[in-house]
Scaffold this active site. Structure first.
Site, PDB file in Angstrom:
ATOM      1  N   LYS C 146      80.668   0.438 -14.479  1.00 16.10           N
ATOM      2  CA  LYS C 146      79.898   1.664 -14.282  1.00 16.10           C
ATOM      3  C   LYS C 146      79.581   2.274 -15.634  1.00 16.10           C
ATOM      4  O   LYS C 146      80.374   2.047 -16.555  1.00 16.10           O
ATOM      5  CB  LYS C 146      80.635   2.667 -13.395  1.00 16.10           C
ATOM      6  CG  LYS C 146      82.135   2.823 -13.566  1.00 16.10           C
ATOM      7  CD  LYS C 146      82.708   3.312 -14.858  1.00 16.10           C
ATOM      8  CE  LYS C 146      82.155   4.622 -15.384  1.00 16.10           C
ATOM      9  NZ  LYS C 146      82.708   4.924 -16.748  1.00 16.10           N
ATOM     10  N   TYR C 231      82.644  10.120 -13.194  1.00 13.67           N
ATOM     11  CA  TYR C 231      83.909  10.199 -12.443  1.00 13.67           C
ATOM     12  C   TYR C 231      83.969  11.496 -11.642  1.00 13.67           C
ATOM     13  O   TYR C 231      84.448  11.523 -10.508  1.00 13.67           O
ATOM     14  CB  TYR C 231      85.110  10.139 -13.379  1.00 13.67           C
ATOM     15  CG  TYR C 231      85.427   8.776 -13.924  1.00 13.67           C
ATOM     16  CD1 TYR C 231      86.158   7.859 -13.171  1.00 13.67           C
ATOM     17  CD2 TYR C 231      85.010   8.385 -15.190  1.00 13.67           C
ATOM     18  CE1 TYR C 231      86.459   6.606 -13.667  1.00 13.67           C
ATOM     19  CE2 TYR C 231      85.313   7.132 -15.698  1.00 13.67           C
ATOM     20  CZ  TYR C 231      86.034   6.240 -14.936  1.00 13.67           C
ATOM     21  OH  TYR C 231      86.326   4.999 -15.421  1.00 13.67           O
TER      22      TYR C 231
END
Lengths: 401, 401, 401, 401
Positions: C146, C231
């Site tokens: 990611k 996140y």
């Protein structure tokens, strides 16, 4: 004779952070950032000013009345209450002379009572302006609970009344007078955390009875923001030491929840400060109790959790691989706040949190409501916040905490 | 009006553990194990007994005198002090009538003062017996600080004097009256931790001035064990609910340390209880402050850290993979203790910690000293601990906490 | 033989939360919300798929390569690296056949290597799309770190390539596969905290070397938001189980800081979710390390702090007067993530975090950048987030975590 | 590419405590007190010694076998097991050559296997002596789990066998090789806590299946003391850096509990050290899991809780009003321990925890059992503890931890 385990710890504490300690008496004058008030109760009687407590609700009964036993410069001499039976019972309990019990009708006659120097207004928000102004006009100094009032206009009238009466007006921002938040301010501004970057602040609880005055727009002026979010706003302002220049906000109220017919349930807001510090704040009457903030710098962060409740505050400081809990002496917040007011009256000094400070918060809160309703970022004129008043500006410029 | 964030939490607390809450007034009568006293200050005046405080040292000034503002059944009406100036200043501060100030010479004339119901002896240990007995002989009830005295013989004389005078005698085991230790006792005995196996208890601090009375054998009776180790011994006894049957001990004092010429620096001891519970305890005047215990059962453990200081107590309970911190309302330990004494006088009840409880600790502490000096395990006769006194035995058998 | 103190605890843990535990092998298939993977390393060899690691930077060397020792269904068989010396040393260390070392030029020939089933792309963000697409076109399944890519357009090309090649594409959202965040999701959605109201999420650190690729717009695609703020965004989405409908944002970069010439330093954003949940998120490359979230409901809150680092995660749950730390077994996040991918290939299942999940985050992050630059609240069309693809919509509707 | 949030923290950690860091490879040679091993996995292959694991129980399967992936100087090349199926499955999983699988009958033929340099004995205590001696006689170096054996006599035979074979013998005192306990030792001896006064150490858990070997006197040699109390004893010795001179003990076993027919349930013991440090230790197979110690000095204390489990260790240091949690990098205890052994073989150095260290613990544990049974304080002759062996004395005198 019982041990005095705390004494040792307390003495060490004084040695370690006591550089700035002057010969402060209990109550903490002067309330400069570097002064942590003395920890022990003096045996000196000294001069004590007489206080009248306006309204005998749970805050008064559970916190304010017992706090006078810890005061150095303040004594409780009068009550103003709509419930004579309750007032008489409490007067008996605390040794208040029954002739010093007033009601809301004869309140103005307090002007003729020389025992009363200061009035503490503990009424619902919507009554702050009236009872503060009547108290000032009665020649008394006034400590008024937060939020100062419902609108900036009300605040301005209160400020004007104080000036006209030549009396002190202070807003009861309790956290500005207790050791933990004062130490947090000192640390945040000391560079110990590096350059400040972000402030997170959250305050709220799950409110109960739908019929209480806090949920009534007329009496409360607003919802969680006015009552609780003001702690988060204060924290962002006193930790950064700056005034916000931009903000935006989201609010939400659960449809059909009977508690939130008149006032908002939850409001989240973001603030931008001139130095680049950004604050992210939440406030709610609908979530489980939080009283929390974290100030994050380039090199570390400081957390208070809980941050603003009456006792049991905890501070953690993180740097590198170390998480420190720093414990400070337990102090009565209300005693410190009231003694600061007494000291300002005695020494003819401006309180640390005068009416103008309450007005600033009201102006920002109005902008938060505006942003939440429009979906636009609000730009705050500094002139609007400080009111173009030379005395205020100079006050702001020296605002130490 | 200020927010009342605590109220919500407190109400929830009451709901959650409030099954055993009876209509207790502040001060916590009845002090049954299941009753956690009410959290709010009553506005009822009620009957208050008059107290005289004997000795105005730091414990009195910082803790006991301010605590009366939180009392429901106790008011401070007299001082006994060798320092008239200090006594007068404090009398002015707290509204004590100056005519009610006594010194150690005219102390016995307190018998003629009907305002005084109860005397609180806060003198050095070596003076407990004399001033307790003189107080009882003056017809007053007495609350005496811990340790009760220097020897079992002194304790027995105090008990006899109370019986002869038909007055109450209570030992100021503060922790038995405050919510955290009371809740710890409840949990330890409830089975929530499974079957109890081991109790760890540690208490001490690094003592300062070598000239203080605590380090004088004549005034203190002993060293850290008498002053501080007594908290660990109490914890082992009140958590287990049993009396020890065997013990051994190691002690150590740093040679040439001027503080430990007369009394011991450190003493560690192990106890065996009839059910098989073993306790491991430490106490020191030479180590960094500890006030800590842990009670370990087959299924979990409970920790108090700090366990016995005046405020800031913390409780953690561990079971499985969960570590719970359980927070209780902040209460003034001294107010609760004093109101218990007042209530016992009013209702003519035996205090939870009568003179016989103080005597038990003294007998065990003497055996600890003996074991430390001989290197042998001491076997404690139950008859010795309880004194073969029918009234005591029956008291012990119903000892709820 | 060494003690096995953990075993006992672990077994108890399994008993206490193990209702949903199926006969999961290490690696945690099936990754349903209620399944916490088994805690012990199986002694069963089973079928293992072969993995090639693309790029041998610090994440690969310190985390991914050693993690294979904990995998049940995954073995490391090949490297792709621009540094042949390093690749050879690591191959010797881990027993990788030197003939299975590729460079970026001959990477496509990996299609001819039947030992390689899955490619793990651990390159800088700007190279994700190219190396993922080349890997898929070589007939291999791909796990991509990611953020998925720099733009939604790149993401779409990657998704299309996977569809055309009929191969699996998964994004390495590590936290979705490790026990703590999975348990947090379970608790947040279980009602244990009451109705969810607010989510706070903060992620960042004080970045070092100004010349690193993370600060290069071309290689990184953006600044802290893309790398770290993702996140916080993920947490808000997976804790609420919803897609945001509105957002606003503030960003700030210190002028003249050489690190922030191309990408932002700090970005704070607020999200509104359809159920009324509001999220307040911060992200920074300029502040001291934070990896933290708190989800607050009407009856309690859950905090993870740290929330997303590789080890040492901690969870606290607050309800009433109890603060629980809940400890879960320590697991290797990367082993769990990789075994999930292997299992999806073996069983021909869609991964929990497919390419479409990566695309959703990119679309939202683009809107956050837009809001930060315009000062307007962005309204997010659901259709935009889910891409009008029936398969995605159905995937979203059943999205369990 | 995934974020590397930990890297920043780790680098700061290295800067802050890295003064003593030499160019240690993973595995941490040299294991001097001041060296905290490097945190990152090297990409250097280096020389690796071959290890044979004797017994494939849960400790081997869950901890030791996976740990080799983190080793720098150790590789797993052989198994010795009584379960060929299990051994073959694990060999397939970990790439061990099936021809290197031995059983207890052909174990001695391992002498002919040049791939095996070191044998790790993970059998029940009662088999340690036999399989260690056979391994040494087969010309291999041996790492043996703790406790070293059942009696001092067995220990002495093992030491003699190592000397006769001119091979290394090390006892697997895991905690001496992992960062937290090593840092605790450094702090305890640094003076940061002032002069050490008291050590508290507690270890135990509530043991399950009554039929397990740990509860069999013949296989285990003793009960909780041998298995778990040895951690508390070790902690008292390595934190103080001294050998005890006196001790006493209490033990208890629940009557009729089927688990404690042959071995003790609980044993508490006190130790006196030459410098005046006193230790208070508990150990139990009957209480809820504890793995805890606290070392208390004149100026502060350090607590590890948990102290000795495989992961999740936590360290707190208290001084004055500050409670610090100090976090260290997560390391695999077994990898560090095994690499230390490999390094000692490669460099022909004495291990930090040689056979003589195991013997010392056995001698003290025998004295603890004696004290518990007699009720007398045991006086420990230093000569008895160190065995009058010049090599041991010199080893003891330089014993750094």
């Amino acid at each position: 004779m019982a041990r005095s385990e705390n004494e040792v710890t307390r003495r060490r504490f004084l040695r370690s952070i006591g550089q700035g300690i002057v010969a402060a008496n209990l109550g903490g004058l002067p309330v400069g950032e570097s002064a942590v008030p003395r920890l022990v109760v003096s045996d000196a009687p000294g001069k004590k000013l007489g206080w009248a407590i306006v309204a005998l609700g749970s805050l008064s009964i559970n916190q304010i009345l017992p706090a006078f036993a810890k005061c150095e410069k303040s004594k409780m001499v009068a009550f103003v209450s709509g419930h004579p039976d309750k007032a008489n019972r409490l007067a008996a309990r605390y040794g208040v002379n029954p002739k010093n019990i007033y009601n809301y009708q004869n309140y103005d006659s307090i002007r003729d009572n020389p025992e009363v120097d200061i009035i503490y207004v503990v009424l619902p928000n919507g009554m702050h302006a009236e009872y503060t102004i009547r108290g000032l006009q009665a020649g008394k100094h006034v400590l008024c609970e937060k939020p100062m009032a419902r609108t900036p206009a009300e605040c301005q009238k209160m400020i004007d009344a104080a000036r006209n009466a030549d009396r002190k007006l202070m807003i009861a921002y309790r956290c500005r007078y207790e050791p933990y938040n004062r130490e947090a301010i000192r640390i945040a501004r000391s560079g110990e955390l590096g350059k400040l970057k972000v402030i997170l602040a959250d305050n709220g609880f799950n409110i109960g009875d739908p019929s209480q005055w806090r949920l009534n727009k007329e009496l409360a002026g607003g919802g969680c923001l006015m009552d609780i979010g003001i702690y988060a706003l204060q924290a962002a302002r006193y930790l950064s030491g700056e005034e916000p220049t931009e903000l935006d906000a989201f609010s939400y109220s659960t449809p059909d929840d009977p508690r939130f017919k008149q006032v908002e349930e939850t409001i989240n807001f973001q603030l931008r400060f001139p130095s680049g510090v950004l604050a992210n704040c939440t406030s709610s009457y609908g979530y489980a109790g939080q009283s929390h903030y974290r100030v994050v710098g380039s090199d570390g962060w400081l957390e208070m959790d809980p941050a603003t409740v009456y006792d049991g505050l905890r501070m953690r400081v993180h740097r590198g691989n170390v998480f420190e809990e720093r414990q400070l002496p337990v102090r009565d917040h209300f005693a410190l706040e009231m003694d600061h007011m007494s000291e300002c009256v005695i020494a003819n000094k401006e309180p640390l949190t005068p009416g103008e400070e309450g007005l600033r918060d009201l102006r920002i809160m109005m902008a938060i409501y505006e942003a939440a309703s429009t979906g636009r970022t609000e730009v705050l004129a500094q002139s609007k916040l400080t009111g173009h008043l030379p005395t205020l500006l100079s006050n702001a410029s020296r605002r130490p905490s």
